[in-house]
Scaffold this active site. Structure first.
Site, PDB file in Angstrom:
ATOM      1  N   ASP A  82      -9.195   0.093   7.708  1.00 38.51           N
ATOM      2  CA  ASP A  82      -9.744   1.076   8.647  1.00 38.51           C
ATOM      3  C   ASP A  82     -10.594   0.583   9.718  1.00 38.51           C
ATOM      4  OD1 ASP A  82      -8.864   3.590   7.492  1.00 38.51           O
ATOM      5  OD2 ASP A  82     -10.381   3.166   5.858  1.00 38.51           O
ATOM      6  N   ASP A 112      -7.065  -1.030   1.531  1.00 36.51           N
ATOM      7  CA  ASP A 112      -7.410  -0.054   2.421  1.00 36.51           C
ATOM      8  C   ASP A 112      -7.818  -0.686   3.677  1.00 36.51           C
ATOM      9  OD1 ASP A 112      -7.431   2.608   3.590  1.00 36.51           O
ATOM     10  OD2 ASP A 112      -9.520   2.855   2.283  1.00 36.51           O
ATOM     11  N   ARG A 141       0.696  -1.052  -0.005  1.00 33.96           N
ATOM     12  CA  ARG A 141       0.049   0.276   0.030  1.00 33.96           C
ATOM     13  C   ARG A 141       0.898   1.132   0.209  1.00 33.96           C
ATOM     14  NH1 ARG A 141      -4.727   2.534   2.083  1.00 33.96           N
ATOM     15  NH2 ARG A 141      -4.199   4.714   1.855  1.00 33.96           N
ATOM     16  N   ARG A 201      -5.568   2.254  -4.479  1.00 31.22           N
ATOM     17  CA  ARG A 201      -4.595   1.618  -3.803  1.00 31.22           C
ATOM     18  C   ARG A 201      -4.813   0.207  -3.611  1.00 31.22           C
ATOM     19  NH1 ARG A 201      -8.493   5.405  -2.012  1.00 31.22           N
ATOM     20  NH2 ARG A 201      -9.635   4.569   0.140  1.00 31.22           N
TER      21      ARG A 201
END
Length: 276
Positions: free
Chosen positions: A215, A213, A201, A210
């Protein structure tokens, strides 16, 4: 939640900053406090529904002696992590490590540390729009579950979505996993950074393309503006590609700030987008 105690288990081990402590060893005194539901064991007499404290003491002794640490903080952390990883019924544990022969040349009963660790509920959003997207996601989730202190509880369907924020890029594959973890939010976030780095990444364009990802969306009901990881994620309510997977696996989970369920937030955002 019920509590199981082990008080003042004496263990001879080789922890300490000084070479003599590691060479000669010394006595440590370990106490444990385990939180678990013991009602079924109490009503049925089935020991498998509780924790066998005799076996627990034996395993803790072996784990405590397995390595030589400079700090009893490390030894205590190792015991707490071992118990959570190996005793599925235990929801939380407190470990007290006393060092009665601490070489500080002052009169005292003992020096000690106490650590408390528990399983927490968290939701991780994932996305990819570069390379083999499906493979990126599968490798990321495999790395996530391979990490000590993380267990995947459920996983949403993977959906294809248009890019959000920066539109000049390929469509994304997105989804959400629910995990349980004894890592702190900061350590969990660092783990996600490490996985992103392992899968190449690169953070070059904000909201840009990307390979991966990851989160943290929610961590229990924690509300925190920590600069490393803001909780809950501040843009959940704006992103249907996050809300739809959340509504699939946890429709009744309540946003701790907005006080609305994932199903409700997803429906409200979907209605607004259709009206535009």
């Amino acid at each position: 939640m019920d509590t199981l105690y082990v008080k003042d288990l004496e263990i001879f081990a080789h922890h300490g900053v000084f070479p003599e402590e590691k060479a000669l060893g010394q006595k440590f005194v370990v106490s444990l406090k385990l939180s678990l539901d013991m009602q079924e064991a109490a009503l049925t007499g089935d020991l498998s529904k509780s924790v066998h404290y005799g076996e627990l003491c034996h395993q803790v002794e072996l784990e405590f002696q397995r390595e030589k640490h400079d700090l009893i903080e490390t030894a205590g952390e190792q015991i707490a992590d071992y118990i959570l990883e190996n005793y599925d019924l235990v929801k939380a544990v407190t470990v007290l490590v006393k060092k009665p022969w601490a070489p500080i040349h002052r009169p005292l009963d003992y020096a000690a540390i106490e650590v408390s660790r528990a399983w927490h509920r968290a939701f991780i959003g994932f996305g990819s729009n570069l390379g083999d997207k499906e493979k990126n996601i599968q490798e990321a989730l495999a790395l996530l579950e391979a990490r000590d202190g993380i267990k995947i509880v459920s996983r949403s369907s993977i959906i294809e979505t248009e890019p959000w924020g920066y539109e000049n890029q390929d469509n994304f594959l997105n989804g959400v996993v629910e995990i349980k973890t004894w890592l702190s939010p900061r350590l969990l976030m660092q783990t996600l950074f490490d996985i992103e780095a392992a899968l190449k990444r690169e953070r070059t364009i904000h909201w840009g393309p990307r390979t991966l990802d990851l989160d943290i969306l929610f961590y229990d009901d924690v509300i925190d503006d920590d600069p490393v990881v803001t909780l809950p994620h501040p843009r959940i309510q704006e992103r249907l590609f996050v809300l739809e997977p959340l509504a699939e696996i946890a429709p009744n989970f309540i946003h701790p700030v907005l006080r609305k369920s994932m199903a409700q937030l997803a429906q409200e955002l979907s209605d607004r987008e259709q009206q535009q």
